[in-house]
Design an enzyme around this catalytic site. Structure first.
Site, PDB file in Angstrom:
ATOM      1  N   ASP A  10      -2.314   2.822   1.912  1.00 37.54           N
ATOM      2  CA  ASP A  10      -2.935   1.626   1.323  1.00 37.54           C
ATOM      3  C   ASP A  10      -3.644   0.761   2.356  1.00 37.54           C
ATOM      4  O   ASP A  10      -3.877  -0.416   2.120  1.00 37.54           O
ATOM      5  CB  ASP A  10      -1.870   0.795   0.595  1.00 37.54           C
ATOM      6  N   CYS A  13      -0.801   1.780   6.368  1.00 36.94           N
ATOM      7  CA  CYS A  13       0.095   2.889   6.707  1.00 36.94           C
ATOM      8  C   CYS A  13       0.573   2.851   8.155  1.00 36.94           C
ATOM      9  O   CYS A  13       1.742   3.130   8.426  1.00 36.94           O
ATOM     10  CB  CYS A  13      -0.517   4.241   6.360  1.00 36.94           C
ATOM     11  N   HIS A 133      -4.504   8.563   8.570  1.00 36.43           N
ATOM     12  CA  HIS A 133      -3.216   8.298   7.924  1.00 36.43           C
ATOM     13  C   HIS A 133      -2.045   8.514   8.869  1.00 36.43           C
ATOM     14  O   HIS A 133      -1.952   9.527   9.555  1.00 36.43           O
ATOM     15  CB  HIS A 133      -3.018   9.166   6.679  1.00 36.43           C
TER      16      HIS A 133
END
Length: 148
Positions: A10, A13, A133
């Site tokens: 979101d 991370c 990520h």
């Protein structure tokens, strides 16, 4: 084998992963999703403050205008990266080790270490998946080999 703990992508991370890793390091239970979000946003704010505190040392390696970068980094949806991991290690005064999964062997490799001046024992472990990520990591020992 999936070593990550399923941190949501979101924009928080990296900060969520570090917060989760701090709890794991201390042997504390995982925070609830809501508390994890709050702690991640709090860490983000402290990281932005740390950039300002260390402006002379950090300005040269940030992309673009320093003040704009820091303002941008305060936004909850903006992804963090290596500079933010470095600042997080200073904020927390803890070492942070970043791992990445080797696509061929499936083993974990250390790709970066931050905050070594705060000790090398019990670092916060973060898994970088690529594509911006990050995930928290349980225990990479035995599954990891250093690339440094």
């Amino acid at each position: 084998m999936d070593h990550g703990l399923g941190i949501p992508g979101d924009g928080r991370c990296l900060f969520r992963s570090v917060v989760q890793g701090t709890c794991l390091r201390a042997g504390k239970p995982s925070p609830s999703e809501r508390l994890q979000k709050e702690l991640a946003d709090e860490l983000r704010s402290k990281v932005a403050d740390e950039f300002i505190k260390r402006r002379k040392d950090t300005e040269w390696f940030l992309e673009g205008d320093f003040d704009s970068y820091v303002v941008q980094m305060r936004q909850p949806h903006i992804w963090g990266g290596e500079p933010e991991l470095l600042m997080a290690s200073h904020v927390l005064q803890m070492p942070i080790t970043v791992f990445m999964k080797d696509e061929n062997s499936g083993s974990l490799k250390i790709i970066a270490e931050y905050g070594q001046e705060y000790g090398k024992d019990k670092p916060i472990w973060v898994l970088y998946h690529g594509y911006g990520h990050y995930d928290a990591l349980r225990n990479p020992i035995g599954a990891a080999e250093s690339k440094l």
